[in-house]
Design a protein around this motif. Structure first.
Motif, PDB file in Angstrom:
ATOM      1  N   SER A   7       5.951 -10.943   7.537  1.00  7.86           N
ATOM      2  CA  SER A   7       6.926 -10.577   6.507  1.00  7.86           C
ATOM      3  C   SER A   7       6.389  -9.599   5.474  1.00  7.86           C
ATOM      4  O   SER A   7       7.142  -9.054   4.676  1.00  7.86           O
ATOM      5  CB  SER A   7       7.413 -11.825   5.763  1.00  7.86           C
ATOM      6  OG  SER A   7       7.983 -12.728   6.651  1.00  7.86           O
ATOM      7  N   ASN A  39       4.571  -4.464   1.957  1.00  7.13           N
ATOM      8  CA  ASN A  39       4.216  -3.649   0.804  1.00  7.13           C
ATOM      9  C   ASN A  39       2.928  -2.885   1.122  1.00  7.13           C
ATOM     10  O   ASN A  39       1.863  -3.479   1.223  1.00  7.13           O
ATOM     11  CB  ASN A  39       4.017  -4.570  -0.407  1.00  7.13           C
ATOM     12  CG  ASN A  39       3.784  -3.796  -1.682  1.00  7.13           C
ATOM     13  OD1 ASN A  39       3.416  -2.618  -1.639  1.00  7.13           O
ATOM     14  ND2 ASN A  39       3.984  -4.450  -2.810  1.00  7.13           N
ATOM     15  N   TYR A  78       7.814 -16.701   2.242  1.00 10.19           N
ATOM     16  CA  TYR A  78       8.039 -16.694   0.793  1.00 10.19           C
ATOM     17  C   TYR A  78       6.927 -15.909   0.082  1.00 10.19           C
ATOM     18  O   TYR A  78       7.188 -15.051  -0.757  1.00 10.19           O
ATOM     19  CB  TYR A  78       8.095 -18.130   0.269  1.00 10.19           C
ATOM     20  CG  TYR A  78       7.942 -18.236  -1.237  1.00 10.19           C
ATOM     21  CD1 TYR A  78       9.029 -18.045  -2.080  1.00 10.19           C
ATOM     22  CD2 TYR A  78       6.701 -18.519  -1.798  1.00 10.19           C
ATOM     23  CE1 TYR A  78       8.882 -18.129  -3.455  1.00 10.19           C
ATOM     24  CE2 TYR A  78       6.537 -18.607  -3.171  1.00 10.19           C
ATOM     25  CZ  TYR A  78       7.624 -18.414  -3.997  1.00 10.19           C
ATOM     26  OH  TYR A  78       7.471 -18.487  -5.353  1.00 10.19           O
ATOM     27  N   LYS A  90       7.093 -12.257   0.520  1.00  2.00           N
ATOM     28  CA  LYS A  90       8.124 -11.697  -0.360  1.00  2.00           C
ATOM     29  C   LYS A  90       7.560 -11.524  -1.768  1.00  2.00           C
ATOM     30  O   LYS A  90       7.806 -10.524  -2.425  1.00  2.00           O
ATOM     31  CB  LYS A  90       9.336 -12.623  -0.396  1.00  2.00           C
ATOM     32  CG  LYS A  90      10.497 -12.089   0.412  1.00  2.00           C
ATOM     33  CD  LYS A  90      11.764 -12.893   0.098  1.00  2.00           C
ATOM     34  CE  LYS A  90      12.403 -13.356   1.387  1.00  2.00           C
ATOM     35  NZ  LYS A  90      13.099 -14.639   1.247  1.00  2.00           N
ATOM     36  N   CYS A  91       6.796 -12.513  -2.226  1.00  2.00           N
ATOM     37  CA  CYS A  91       6.166 -12.389  -3.546  1.00  2.00           C
ATOM     38  C   CYS A  91       5.274 -11.168  -3.583  1.00  2.00           C
ATOM     39  O   CYS A  91       5.275 -10.415  -4.553  1.00  2.00           O
ATOM     40  CB  CYS A  91       5.295 -13.599  -3.873  1.00  2.00           C
ATOM     41  SG  CYS A  91       6.178 -15.131  -3.963  1.00  2.00           S
ATOM     42  N   ASN A 149       5.436  -8.584  -1.659  1.00  2.00           N
ATOM     43  CA  ASN A 149       6.245  -7.371  -1.539  1.00  2.00           C
ATOM     44  C   ASN A 149       6.779  -6.945  -2.902  1.00  2.00           C
ATOM     45  O   ASN A 149       7.014  -5.773  -3.145  1.00  2.00           O
ATOM     46  CB  ASN A 149       7.405  -7.587  -0.563  1.00  2.00           C
ATOM     47  CG  ASN A 149       6.908  -7.729   0.869  1.00  2.00           C
ATOM     48  OD1 ASN A 149       5.789  -7.328   1.187  1.00  2.00           O
ATOM     49  ND2 ASN A 149       7.734  -8.316   1.729  1.00  2.00           N
ATOM     50  N   ARG A 150       6.963  -7.930  -3.780  1.00  2.00           N
ATOM     51  CA  ARG A 150       7.516  -7.624  -5.104  1.00  2.00           C
ATOM     52  C   ARG A 150       6.516  -7.933  -6.206  1.00  2.00           C
ATOM     53  O   ARG A 150       6.898  -8.271  -7.309  1.00  2.00           O
ATOM     54  CB  ARG A 150       8.762  -8.480  -5.331  1.00  2.00           C
ATOM     55  CG  ARG A 150       9.850  -8.268  -4.335  1.00  2.00           C
ATOM     56  CD  ARG A 150      10.926  -9.331  -4.501  1.00  2.00           C
ATOM     57  NE  ARG A 150      11.228  -9.583  -5.914  1.00  2.00           N
ATOM     58  CZ  ARG A 150      11.785 -10.707  -6.362  1.00  2.00           C
ATOM     59  NH1 ARG A 150      12.089 -11.672  -5.538  1.00  2.00           N
ATOM     60  NH2 ARG A 150      12.040 -10.863  -7.631  1.00  2.00           N
TER      61      ARG A 150
END
Ligand code: FAD
Ligand code: MG
Ligand code: MG
Ligand code: MG
Ligand code: MG
Length: 555
Positions: free
Chosen positions: A49, A52, A455, A458-459, A461-462
């Protein structure tokens, strides 16, 4: 890993600099280094996932492939081939636009103060001796899983099989087939044959139960044809220390499984504790009356649960979590006390924040006019934040079957609620007093590790956004949706294959069903969950092959 010291020192210096300075400086900031330990469910899911490109990722794991553990029991009797359920990690990382490297090594020590880990290469270890190398990180993600737990029962390590890794399944498979070959040799007494063909499973959890079912199917479908002379001497015993097998499932499933095993001739012994195992016999004690028995066996599968790996035990001691069974993290999966170390999957446990710990603060923030009481309006403004920060509140409301928290508060207030809906802190406390009892530890499953990995990716990635909000969502600050959410587990249901092409399924909302169509659901879910089209094709063709030709018994 290029080991260049200067390069690492530079990374360190940059990393320890103030973030604002980097952001405002003219030069492009150096990529932050993420070190990921483990290539299991948690690690693989993170890698899949992550997108980034601002990170440099180094994966360290002694296993250069991902293993699809739910199909491991299928490998033990030849329903599925070992190679069908593994995916090389390099296949997974080469497809990414992120800079990811892999080192085939095991982490042996974590040094959080110097942001370093120490590793030992797992390949060719005899040629270079015990060579340990260090790796620096800005962020460390620990996803090393757990190990089998023997509860220090004497003889277990030496005499039992385990089912955790692909080698284990292959060893079991070979041993099962060897047992039938051995028992078919001439010049053996029936006693000896019976001993060889006595298969004992210790632990009535999903793995033990599925193995017993696999073995039973194997005997009924293939052994009858291939080893007809010994088929009647086979015995399968399942030992469970508590009162029921499949404890974590609904009672209906437990009952069905116990009855089915009874009909199948699998000897399920409940309340039976193993006290020791030697080369020939397994000793048990009946819980309650303390009656002791020793029984000759041919093969034992030990499957009673998991415990922390030495690396994790050592690390917990280092950081003052010494008496725990897993590494405690907050709901953002950060190891308690560290902003840059994350842990997920079987090696970790999420410490959920109790509402009662924060109740005064929640009240104070909600009471905007400082009146000492909460009005409905004041209250409604923070409901969403409370539910988000404390998932147990939502669960509690669901279980109580009330629509929202206002209803709950009205209930607490009794008749008085009709006149004015204002609560003082004591009433507020008592309304929420039971809420924390809804908190449960997450199970050690692939489903949890998989969701946590996604999850966390995703953290990352952001992360830029996250760094501005290092404490997670500012509690109770209106309803802005740009915040960073704590990890929330979504249970999608659970299967227990019981043999004879029957499976029990327990889906969310306690929807239980058992039978042949659930087996087909199982096939399709596990086919769809495969990490690549390659393994999906291999697994499905193994299933088809088995339907047509039976199991491969050339162990
Ligand atoms: P793992 O998947 O175990 O991965 C750990 C990784 O860390 C491995 O790659 C390992 O090599 C590596 N590692 C170990 N030590 C080190 C070290 N010192 N340094 C670096 N790396 C290290 N769950 C379900 O939800 N559904 C199922 O049907 C199901 N069936 C299962 C059947 C079996 C037989 C087993 C054994 C488990 C099953 N599980 C199932 C549970 C599931 O496999 C685990 O919960 C899951 O693997 C946990 O993921 P993880 O990433 O924490 O650990
Ligand atoms: Mg992992
Ligand atoms: Mg795994
Ligand atoms: Mg866990
Ligand atoms: Mg007020």
């Amino acid at each position: 890993f290029n080991g260049s010291k200067g390069h690492i020192a530079h990374a360190d210096a940059v990393a320890s600099n103030d973030d604002r300075r980097i952001a405002s400086s003219e030069q492009v900031p150096k990529k932050k280094k993420v070190v990921l330990l483990g290539t299991g469910w948690g690690g693989m899911s993170f890698l899949k996932s992550l997108n980034n490109p601002n990170y440099e990722v180094q994966v360290v794991s002694p296993r250069n492939f991902f293993l699809f553990t739910p199909l491991l029991p299928s490998v033990t009797c030849g329903k599925v081939e070992a190679r069908s359920i593994v995916e090389p990690i390099r296949n997974i990382i080469r497809k990414k636009n992120v800079n990811i490297s892999y080192s085939d090594a095991e982490c042996v020590k974590i040094d959080p103060n110097n942001k370093k880990i120490y590793c030992r290469a797992t390949i060719d270890s005899h040629s270079k001796g015990e060579e340990v190398f260090a790796v620096d990180y800005d962020y460390l993600i620990i996803a090393v899983g757990a190990q089998v737990n023997t509860f220090n029962t004497p003889g277990v390590m030496e005499n039992c099989h385990f089912l955790k890794e692909i080698d284990d399944a292959q060893k079991i498979r070979k041993n099962v087939i060897d047992s039938f070959e051995k028992a078919s040799l001439p010049n053996l007494s029936d006693e000896e044959r019976k001993k060889i063909l006595h298969f004992v499973v210790v632990g009535g959890g999903p793995t033990g139960v599925e193995f017993a079912a696999e073995l039973h199917d194997f005997v009924n479908e293939d052994v009858v044809k291939l080893y007809p002379n010994v088929q009647d001497l086979v015995k399968i015993t399942l030992l469970e220390a508590t009162d029921h097998i499949l404890n974590m499932f609904d009672k209906r499933i437990t009952n069905f499984a116990e009855q089915k095993f009874g009909r199948d001739g699998i000897d399920v012994k409940l309340g039976s504790m193993v006290t020791g195992i030697n080369e020939n016999e397994i000793s048990t004690k009946v819980r309650g009356n303390g009656e002791k028995t020793s029984t000759p066996y041919g093969m034992v599968l030990w499957s009673t649960g998991i415990g922390p790996r030495p690396l994790i035990k050592e690390f917990m001691k280092q950081i003052g979590q010494g008496n725990r069974r897993a590494l405690a993290t907050d709901e953002w999966l950060r190891v308690e006390g560290f902003g840059n170390i994350y842990a997920l999957g079987d090696c970790a446990t999420v410490n959920q924040r109790k509402v009662m710990e924060d109740i005064s603060e929640i009240f104070r923030k909600a009471d905007k006019d400082n009146s000492g009481t909460l009005t409905v309006k004041e209250f409604q403004e923070i409901i969403d934040d409370i539910c988000e920060r404390y998932p147990q509140v939502e669960l509690y409301l669901k279980n109580k079957q009330v629509r929202n928290m206002v209803d709950l508060l009205k209930e607490a207030k009794g008749d008085a609620a009709k006149e004015s809906m204002e609560l003082n802190i004591e009433e507020f406390k008592s309304a929420l007093s039971e809420v924390d009892s809804q908190m449960k530890n997450l199970p050690a499953t692939a489903q949890v590790a998989n969701q946590q990995g996604a999850y966390l990716a995703k953290c990352f990635n952001r992360m830029e956004e996250c760094e501005k909000n290092p404490e997670g969502p500012p509690r109770f600050r209106g309803t802005g949706r740009h915040r960073f959410h704590p990890f929330r587990y979504r249970h999608l249901g659970q299967f227990a294959p019981l043999g004879g092409e029957q499976t029990a399924a327990q889906l969310p909302g306690d929807w239980v069903s058992i039978g042949h169509s659930e087996q087909w659901l199982w096939y399709s879910v596990y086919a769809s969950k495969q990490v690549s089209w390659r393994t999906r094709a291999l697994v499905v063709s193994d299933w088809i092959r088995r339907f047509i030709f039976g199991r491969d018994t050339s162990g």
